[in-house]
Design an enzyme around this catalytic site. Structure first.
Site, short mmCIF file in Angstrom:
data_model
loop_
_atom_site.label_atom_id
_atom_site.label_comp_id
_atom_site.label_asym_id
_atom_site.label_seq_id
_atom_site.Cartn_x
_atom_site.Cartn_y
_atom_site.Cartn_z
N CYS A 181 0.82 -1.22 0.00
CA CYS A 181 0.00 0.00 0.00
C CYS A 181 0.85 1.27 0.00
O CYS A 181 0.40 2.32 -0.44
CB CYS A 181 -0.93 0.01 1.20
SG CYS A 181 -2.03 -1.39 1.20
N ASN A 187 -10.05 -0.74 -2.06
CA ASN A 187 -8.63 -0.51 -1.79
C ASN A 187 -7.82 -1.12 -2.94
O ASN A 187 -7.80 -2.33 -3.10
CB ASN A 187 -8.28 -1.16 -0.45
CG ASN A 187 -6.82 -1.02 -0.06
OD1 ASN A 187 -5.98 -0.69 -0.89
ND2 ASN A 187 -6.52 -1.30 1.20
N HIS A 201 -3.83 7.12 1.12
CA HIS A 201 -4.04 5.80 0.54
C HIS A 201 -5.44 5.34 0.93
O HIS A 201 -5.84 5.47 2.09
CB HIS A 201 -2.98 4.83 1.06
CG HIS A 201 -3.38 3.40 0.93
ND1 HIS A 201 -3.75 2.85 -0.28
CD2 HIS A 201 -3.49 2.40 1.85
CE1 HIS A 201 -4.07 1.58 -0.09
NE2 HIS A 201 -3.92 1.29 1.19
O1 UT7 Z 1 -4.48 -1.06 2.85
C1 UT7 Z 1 -3.65 -1.63 3.81
C2 UT7 Z 1 -4.07 -1.27 5.15
N1 UT7 Z 1 -5.32 -1.92 5.48
C3 UT7 Z 1 -6.09 -1.38 6.39
O2 UT7 Z 1 -5.78 -0.32 6.88
C4 UT7 Z 1 -7.31 -2.13 6.81
C5 UT7 Z 1 -7.54 -1.91 8.29
N2 UT7 Z 1 -8.65 -2.70 8.85
C6 UT7 Z 1 -9.93 -2.51 8.48
O3 UT7 Z 1 -10.22 -1.76 7.60
C7 UT7 Z 1 -11.00 -3.24 9.27
O4 UT7 Z 1 -10.41 -3.90 10.36
C8 UT7 Z 1 -11.81 -4.25 8.42
C9 UT7 Z 1 -12.73 -3.51 7.48
C10 UT7 Z 1 -10.88 -5.15 7.64
C11 UT7 Z 1 -12.68 -5.15 9.30
O5 UT7 Z 1 -13.53 -4.35 10.09
P1 UT7 Z 1 -13.62 -4.59 11.67
O6 UT7 Z 1 -14.61 -3.63 12.17
O7 UT7 Z 1 -12.24 -4.51 12.23
O8 UT7 Z 1 -14.24 -6.04 11.75
P2 UT7 Z 1 -13.62 -7.36 12.44
O9 UT7 Z 1 -12.51 -7.92 11.63
O10 UT7 Z 1 -13.38 -7.10 13.88
O11 UT7 Z 1 -14.85 -8.35 12.36
C12 UT7 Z 1 -16.10 -8.07 13.02
C13 UT7 Z 1 -17.10 -9.13 12.67
C14 UT7 Z 1 -16.56 -10.56 12.82
O12 UT7 Z 1 -17.61 -11.38 13.28
P3 UT7 Z 1 -17.75 -11.76 14.83
O13 UT7 Z 1 -16.48 -12.48 15.18
O14 UT7 Z 1 -17.88 -10.44 15.55
O15 UT7 Z 1 -18.97 -12.60 14.87
C15 UT7 Z 1 -16.20 -10.96 11.42
O16 UT7 Z 1 -16.26 -12.36 11.20
O17 UT7 Z 1 -17.47 -9.03 11.28
C16 UT7 Z 1 -17.28 -10.27 10.62
N3 UT7 Z 1 -16.90 -10.01 9.23
C17 UT7 Z 1 -17.82 -9.79 8.26
N4 UT7 Z 1 -19.15 -9.78 8.27
C18 UT7 Z 1 -19.77 -9.51 7.11
C19 UT7 Z 1 -15.66 -9.88 8.70
N5 UT7 Z 1 -15.75 -9.60 7.40
C20 UT7 Z 1 -17.08 -9.52 7.11
C21 UT7 Z 1 -17.78 -9.26 5.92
N6 UT7 Z 1 -19.13 -9.27 5.98
N7 UT7 Z 1 -17.17 -8.98 4.76
#
Ligand code: UT7
Length: 335
Positions: free
Chosen positions: A114, A292, A262
């Protein structure tokens, strides 16, 4: 010493639009979840056979070269940033030299995910400033879609990434108050595996291991991201490296005319915007439409911002990136 300026910009995205609803037919996800957590509404995916990382980069480069008002044979050096090259080796830099039919100039591949475009701009800046080259072609391009796990297992990563390319020509500028004022690069390899694609590699998973195991549960060749950990680091590092760049030039957040972060997550951009007290006009986001696109995200956003008249001569433009490695960086530009 000279200065280096961005003399031409271009981008290319595939025509195929994939909405959040389209993804919810492939995996257990929803438009609501994706928009709420990331701000993404849709992204572009290459239809197999239509394009590659290199061909998208070449299309973006042709536009950038034309806008720079130079002939392709005036390009002195090529820098290509990507994490999704056409081939394991050689890298796409030489493929651009071939496909644009440019003289046998040097071609360098940058592997900083990135942050790849900011790293590439920084390298180009040094070559131009030193007088070694007059025009350096810098490309950021990614074809993510064919390497993602498009099942519920991979939903935490797959919904975020999109395909596309952006390019810039970095040219000699005689006025040392204009152009790229400074660049600032960092890394923290301690967190290398928190956002990574482990296989195939010569470290943990060799190609022969994968073939031999033939294990349907093997996820080592899909990207892995510890989302929350990456998010927490991103907001800190984005803020730090923007401030570092401003301080180095005796400037403050109030001097920013346009911040191009980014496009990792709209929530990250909004956090940074709020922290620096910037208005909506001072920050450009297009993650809603493209997701992204990793090394391509800054040049695509920069091109769109410039095309829509949001960047004018004399403006202070700040580029900032954070991603896998971890790596992060900023570029401070007087347009
Ligand atoms: O470009 C390089 C740098 N990248 C970044 O900066 C990305 C940084 N991180 C993020 O943008 C976020 O952490 C994400 C968008 C990737 C994820 O969001 P989050 O709010 O951190 O969600 P999480 O990973 O904590 O997951 C929350 C819940 C989980 O379910 P449980 O365990 O709470 O039941 C996941 O399994 O959401 C679930 N989940 C989804 N649900 C529906 C994860 N992905 C999805 C999805 N659709 N696509």
């Amino acid at each position: 010493m000279y200065n280096a300026k961005i003399s031409g910009l271009g981008f290319f995205v595939p025509e195929n639009v994939v909405t959040n609803d389209d993804l919810s037919k492939l995996m257990d996800t929803s438009d609501e979840w994706i928009q709420e957590r990331t701000g993404i509404k849709e992204r572009r995916h290459v239809i197999k056979g239509d394009d590659t990382t290199t061909s998208m980069g070449v299309k973006a480069a042709k536009i950038a070269i034309e806008r720079a008002g130079i002939d392709k044979d005036e390009i002195d050096f090529i820098i290509f940033a990507t994490l999704s090259p056409d081939y394991y080796f050689p890298g796409p830099g030489v493929l651009v030299q071939r496909d644009l039919n440019i003289n046998t100039v040097g071609a360098l591949d940058v592997r900083n995910q990135c942050s790849g475009f900011v790293y590439a701009i920084s390298v180009a800046d040094q070559y131009v400033k030193s007088g070694m080259y007059k025009n350096v072609l810098v490309i950021g391009s990614e074809l993510h879609s064919h390497g993602l796990d498009m099942t519920t297992r991979g939903r935490g990563v797959s919904v975020i990434f999109g395909d596309g390319a952006g390019a810039a020509v970095i040219s000699r500028e005689e006025d040392t108050n204009k152009g790229i004022l400074s660049t600032h690069l960092h890394s923290e390899g301690q967190h290398a595996e928190e956002l990574s694609l482990i296989a195939p590699g010569m470290g943990k998973r060799w190609v022969n291991d994968i073939l031999q195991d033939n294990d349907p549960n093997d996820t080592s060749y899909f990207p892995h991201m510890n989302g929350q950990f990456v998010f927490k680091n991103a907001v800190v590092r984005f803020s730090e490296v923007i401030m570092e760049g401003l301080n180095a030039n005796g400037l403050g957040p109030q001097d920013i005319d346009m911040l191009i972060p980014h496009q990792a997550n709209l929530r990250i951009s909004q956090f940074v915007q709020k922290k620096f007290g910037l208005s909506d006009d001072q920050v450009f986001n297009n993650i809603m439409h493209y997701g992204n696109t990793t090394a391509a995200s800054i040049p695509i956003a920069l091109t769109e911002a410039w095309e829509s008249g949001k960047i004018k001569e004399g403006d202070l433009v700040v580029l900032a990136a954070f991603g896998s490695g971890f790596t992060w960086g900023s570029a401070i530009i007087r347009w």
